[in-house]
Every structure is written in structure tokens, then in C-alpha cells.
Design a protein around this motif. Structure first.
Motif, PDB file in Angstrom:
ATOM      1  N   ALA A   6      28.022  41.232  51.283  1.00 16.46           N
ATOM      2  CA  ALA A   6      29.388  40.483  51.182  1.00 16.46           C
ATOM      3  C   ALA A   6      29.451  40.118  49.630  1.00 16.46           C
TER       4      ALA A   6
ATOM      5  N   SER B 276      34.488  37.715  47.847  1.00 16.84           N
ATOM      6  CA  SER B 276      34.993  36.790  48.781  1.00 16.84           C
ATOM      7  C   SER B 276      36.232  37.039  49.148  1.00 16.84           C
ATOM      8  N   GLU B 277      37.242  37.208  48.273  1.00 18.10           N
ATOM      9  CA  GLU B 277      38.569  37.629  48.548  1.00 18.10           C
ATOM     10  C   GLU B 277      38.656  38.840  49.427  1.00 18.10           C
TER      11      GLU B 277
ATOM     12  N   TYR C  39      37.910  30.548  57.010  1.00 14.74           N
ATOM     13  CA  TYR C  39      37.184  31.213  56.094  1.00 14.74           C
ATOM     14  C   TYR C  39      37.667  30.908  54.685  1.00 14.74           C
TER      15      TYR C  39
ATOM     16  N   LEU D 294      35.261  31.306  47.486  1.00 10.88           N
ATOM     17  CA  LEU D 294      33.842  30.986  47.582  1.00 10.88           C
ATOM     18  C   LEU D 294      33.058  31.598  46.443  1.00 10.88           C
TER      19      LEU D 294
ATOM     20  N   ASP E 294      29.361  33.051  44.781  1.00 12.67           N
ATOM     21  CA  ASP E 294      28.850  34.258  45.031  1.00 12.67           C
ATOM     22  C   ASP E 294      27.678  33.625  46.193  1.00 12.67           C
TER      23      ASP E 294
ATOM     24  N   GLN F 280      27.848  31.266  48.205  1.00 13.71           N
ATOM     25  CA  GLN F 280      28.379  30.862  49.474  1.00 13.71           C
ATOM     26  C   GLN F 280      29.121  32.239  50.290  1.00 13.71           C
ATOM     27  N   THR F 281      29.458  33.240  49.492  1.00 13.59           N
ATOM     28  CA  THR F 281      29.777  34.482  49.886  1.00 13.59           C
ATOM     29  C   THR F 281      28.844  35.145  50.471  1.00 13.59           C
TER      30      THR F 281
ATOM     31  N   SER G  78      28.236  33.801  53.774  1.00 17.44           N
ATOM     32  CA  SER G  78      29.326  34.176  54.740  1.00 17.44           C
ATOM     33  C   SER G  78      28.986  35.410  55.417  1.00 17.44           C
TER      34      SER G  78
END
Length: 484
Positions: free
Chosen positions: A287, A292-293, A319, A323, A325, A327-328, A331
Motif C-alpha cells: 500500500a 494512497s492516491e 476511503y 492519507l 504513509d 494511514q495508507t 489501509s
């Protein structure tokens, strides 16, 4: 004509045209919406004098109206209501209230909508009493009952979808309620029962399948894998570092795999193996590599951050954009700030099962007139393409391996190749886990995609898992459809 008169004439003409357009819009385009608006008590009161149409599943009514000996003339009755209440909702003239399909399709059921205009003219000419239209729903009664019986006293929801059409084959929420108790014509009695139900925790009046969001846990890993494969830079055999601990970027907090060790025995692990064994660390690493994008864009293709109805309203699965790194990374295995409804998780599996094309989920097949003619049909609609077929196939292969001899063996069915993914989502501190399963079958010719969420740890605190509690429920629902 003076300049001032010309200007006044133009203004008057503009005002006349604006009034004409507005009244035409109200009387033609918006007439049905306005007639069925919650604040329009006239239409609501008119509908109480009409025998409402039935709500039908598999040719049998699960809601119908029978003559009553009070001022409202008809009493609404519900069959096996705790099994269906999250779909049908309830209708009560004494409370001037309705929910669920009773509310969403009130215009058809009450015969007061735009579709009933010709029927009303025919009624006036013939002198026959006005009746509402019936509504034919998409669910499979056997699949719905399988969900009802398999859940028992557990809290949560199940959604099953026909991948090629988007037809919802089951939508069950528990705890449920008996709509007959809310349809009584004693306003005091109905209001008392409503308040009693509304005060319960969890609230039986909330449809957990569409209105409740939870961290999706490891079920979200299949979406992250799809996002990776879709870039063209990653394949199922791409490898990632395989430590037993992973420090979140910019943080002292560490991530572990569920069992505390590495994902297999090697120094590296493939994405396919991480999906099969449901490993957290490599998916967190992946991830962060994707960013995140990239995941955000894929999540939106599958339906996250979007508002839609079935026609029941559906809470927005989230989603968040931008976010960091850490939090990414969270996820990557469905934790942190990502949340989803059971319907949304079912849509992920349904899209993968349908070669990457997601169909819009729908609960209604048709509106049926009093002469049994079809007043209106609900066609299959594309929600959108999430991924190409080759990407969907690559993710499917890992999901098949997960059920065959990986982390999702609780969904195995003799003689049927099932694709699936479990999830065990942490809810913070000592709170019980939220347990998931999602998948589809047969893997090579999907007839059903399903998502099951068991909340409050299934009564087992933090000792239960998606494989032991959610997967067996999904298995029963899948078998009910495939064994017909």
C-alpha cells in the motif's frame, strides 16, 4: 415603443417564461417526487384509503394488505417479518410513517404515483375501488432464509449479489424486528414499540447491510492487490520484504501478521501468497509503495465515496483522500480510516467475479399492475468498470487458493471452486473484532457473490475470526443459491 417599455416588456416576458417552465417542471417532471415527499401529508392520507399492493419474493407476498374494521380500512401484514424487515420496512397510517421498500416505492404500492395515472382513470370509469401496484423484489427466498438461520443470534449483515446483473439475491440484517408490531393501527401502541426498538443497542431498525459501516479488515486486501496489478508494474509473483514486524512510516507503532510471525518462511513473499495466507505486513508495504492516491482511485471505481440507492439508501463507504504513509499502510489491510458497508464489500467480489465490471446493485425487478401486467421493469445497469478481466482473474486466483488451502477454508464447498477472502478487523483497544468474509462461486462461472460481516466479535470477543464465524455463514448462502 420607448427603450424603457422594451426593457419592461423583456422583463415581463422573461418572468412569464420562468413561471411557465417552473409550473411545467412541477406538474410533469417533479410531480411524482413531490407527491411522495415526506412532507406531503395529502398524498400520504390519500394512500391510507387504498389497498396497498403486495411486496413479492419468488412469487409469494412477504407484505400485503387485508381488510380492517377500523378507520384505516386495511391492515398491513408481513410474513416471516424478522427475516425480511430490513428490506420491507414497515407502513403505518396511524403514525403517518413508513420505512424500507414501503417508503422507497410508496407511490407504486399506494397507487398514488405517476405510474398509476392511467390506472386511476380506468378506476374512475369502471367504478372499481383503487388499489396499489405490487412490487416484485430480486432476492432469492432460500438464500435469505439461509442467512437468517446461519446468523442465529449473532449481530451483523449479509449481502449476496448476482454478479452479471447486480440483482441482490439476499440482504439480511440482524438483529431484526417484527414489522407487524409497528403496523398496528393503535398509534400509542405502535409508537411505544418503535421507541422500545429504537432504544436498543444495537438498533434493530438500522439496516446493517446498507446503513452500517465498519473497517473491512483483510477483505480490502483484494482491492489493494487489484490496484497494484492494474498499474502494470506489479504481478501476483511480485515480491515484498517479509519481516515479522513492520514499523509504520513516521511512527513507532508496529504492524504484525495475525499469528505474530512472518508470511511464510522466506525473506520475501509474493502478493499472491500474501492474499492466500492473509498477511498484513506485505500488504501494508504494498500500500505504501502504491501510494494512497492509487488506492483511492481504485476504491472509487469499486464504489467507495459514492452515494447510490438500491432503491434503499446506502451509507457511503469511505476511503479518504490524502492519507499519510502510516494511514495508507493501515489501509493496505483494511484498517485505519477505511470503512465499508456489507453491500460495498459484496460489490468488490461481484466486480471481480464479473471480469472487473461492476453492475449496479438493485432490489427490485418490476412493478406489477392489478391485471398482472408489468407496469415498469428495472433493467440491469452498469455501475462501472473497475479493472480489466486479466487483473480480476489474477486476484481471483489468489482468492481461490485462500479457500482451497489458505486462510479462508471455512468457505470450502465439496465439488465447487469458491473464491474468497476473510477479514478480522480490530475495533480499537479491547473491543471485540469485526469479522468478515467475501467471495463468489463457482469461481469459473460465478452465480453469486457474497459478503458477510459479523459484528461484536460474534459473541467471542477477540478470539473469533472471519474464517470460523463469517465464512461458514457465507457458505450456507452460496449453497442455497447453487443447490436450486
Amino acid at each position: 415603443m420607448t427603450k424603457e417599455m422594451r426593457r419592461l416588456s423583456i422583463v415581463m416576458l422573461f418572468m412569464f417564461l420562468s413561471l411557465f417552465v417552473a409550473t411545467s417542471w412541477i406538474q410533469v417532471v417533479a410531480a411524482d417526487d413531490l407527491a411522495q415527499a415526506d412532507g406531503n401529508t395529502r398524498s400520504l392520507l390519500d394512500s391510507y384509503e387504498i389497498q396497498r399492493g403486495s411486496i413479492i419474493v419468488d412469487g409469494m407476498p412477504i407484505a400485503s394488505s387485508v381488510p380492517s374494521d377500523d378507520e384505516y380500512q386495511y391492515q398491513r401484514e408481513y410474513v416471516d417479518s424478522p427475516m425480511w424487515s430490513n428490506i420491507t420496512g414497515f407502513f403505518n397510517p396511524a403514525l403517518q410513517s413508513s420505512t424500507g421498500i414501503e417508503n422507497a416505492l410508496n407511490g407504486d404500492l399506494s397507487g398514488t404515483g405517476a405510474s398509476a395515472f392511467l390506472a386511476e382513470i380506468e378506476r374512475i370509469v369502471s367504478g372499481q375501488p383503487q388499489r396499489g401496484f405490487s412490487v416484485e423484489l430480486t432476492p432469492d427466498a432460500d438464500a435469505q432464509r439461509a442467512a437468517y438461520e446461519a446468523f442465529g443470534d449473532k449481530q451483523g449483515a449479509a449481502v449476496a449479489i448476482e454478479p452479471s446483473t447486480g440483482r441482490i439475491l439476499a440482504m439480511y440484517s440482524t438483529p431484526g424486528y417484527d414489522a407487524n408490531e409497528l403496523a398496528v393501527h393503535s398509534a400509542a401502541e405502535a409508537e411505544q414499540r418503535y421507541n422500545e426498538l429504537d432504544a436498543l443497542k444495537p438498533n434493530p431498525l438500522v439496516n446493517n447491510a446498507t446503513a452500517d459501516v465498519n473497517p473491512p479488515g483483510s477483505t480490502f486486501k483484494v482491492l489493494v492487490a487489484a490496484a497494484a496489478y492494474a498499474t502494470g508494474e506489479w504481478t501476483p509473483e511480485s515480491t515484498l520484504p517479509n519481516p515479522a514486524r513492520y514499523a509504520l512510516p513516521g511512527s513507532n507503532n508496529q504492524v504484525r501478521n495475525a499469528w505474530g510471525g512472518t508470511c511464510g518462511s522466506g525473506d520475501t513473499v509474493t502478493i499472491a501468497e500474501a492474499i492466500k495466507l492473509s498477511c498484513n505486513i506485505p500488504m501494508a508495504e504494498l500500500a505504501v509503495e502504491l501510494g494512497s492516491e492509487t488506492i483511492f482511485a481504485m476504491a472509487e471505481k469499486f464504489g467507495f465515496n459514492q452515494d447510490f440507492t438500491t432503491p434503499l439508501p446506502v451509507a457511503v463507504s469511505s476511503y479518504p483522500q490524502g492519507l499519510d504513509d502510516a494511514q495508507t499502510a493501515l489501509s493496505g489491510f483494511g484498517q485505519g480510516q477505511v470503512t465499508a458497508t456489507a453491500l460495498q464489500v459484496a460489490m468488490i467480489s461481484a466486480g471481480l467475479a464479473n471480469d472487473g465490471l461492476i453492475m449496479k446493485p438493485r432490489l427490485v425487478d418490476a412493478v406489477i399492475g392489478n391485471d398482472l401486467s408489468t407496469v415498469r421493469e428495472y433493467p440491469d445497469e452498469e455501475f462501472g468498470r473497475a479493472v480489466d478481466a486479466d487483473v480480476a482473474n489474477d486476484v481471483t486466483a489468489a482468492m481461490v487458493a485462500s479457500v482451497a488451502d489458505g486462510a479462508a477454508q471455512g468457505a470450502r464447498i465439496d465439488g465447487v471452486e469458491v473464491a474468497g477472502k476473510t477479514g478480522t478487523a480490530e475495533m480499537g483497544g479491547s473491543n471485540p473484532y469485526t469479522l468478515w468474509f467475501t467471495g463468489f462461486a463457482p469461481a469459473d462461472d460465478p452465480q453469486i457473490a457474497v459478503a458477510v460481516v459479523v459484528e461484536d466479535g460474534g459473541g467471542m470477543g477477540q478470539s473469533g475470526s472471519g474464517d470460523t464465524l463469517a465464512a461458514p455463514i457465507a457458505k450456507k448462502i452460496i449453497e442455497a443459491v447453487l443447490n436450486k
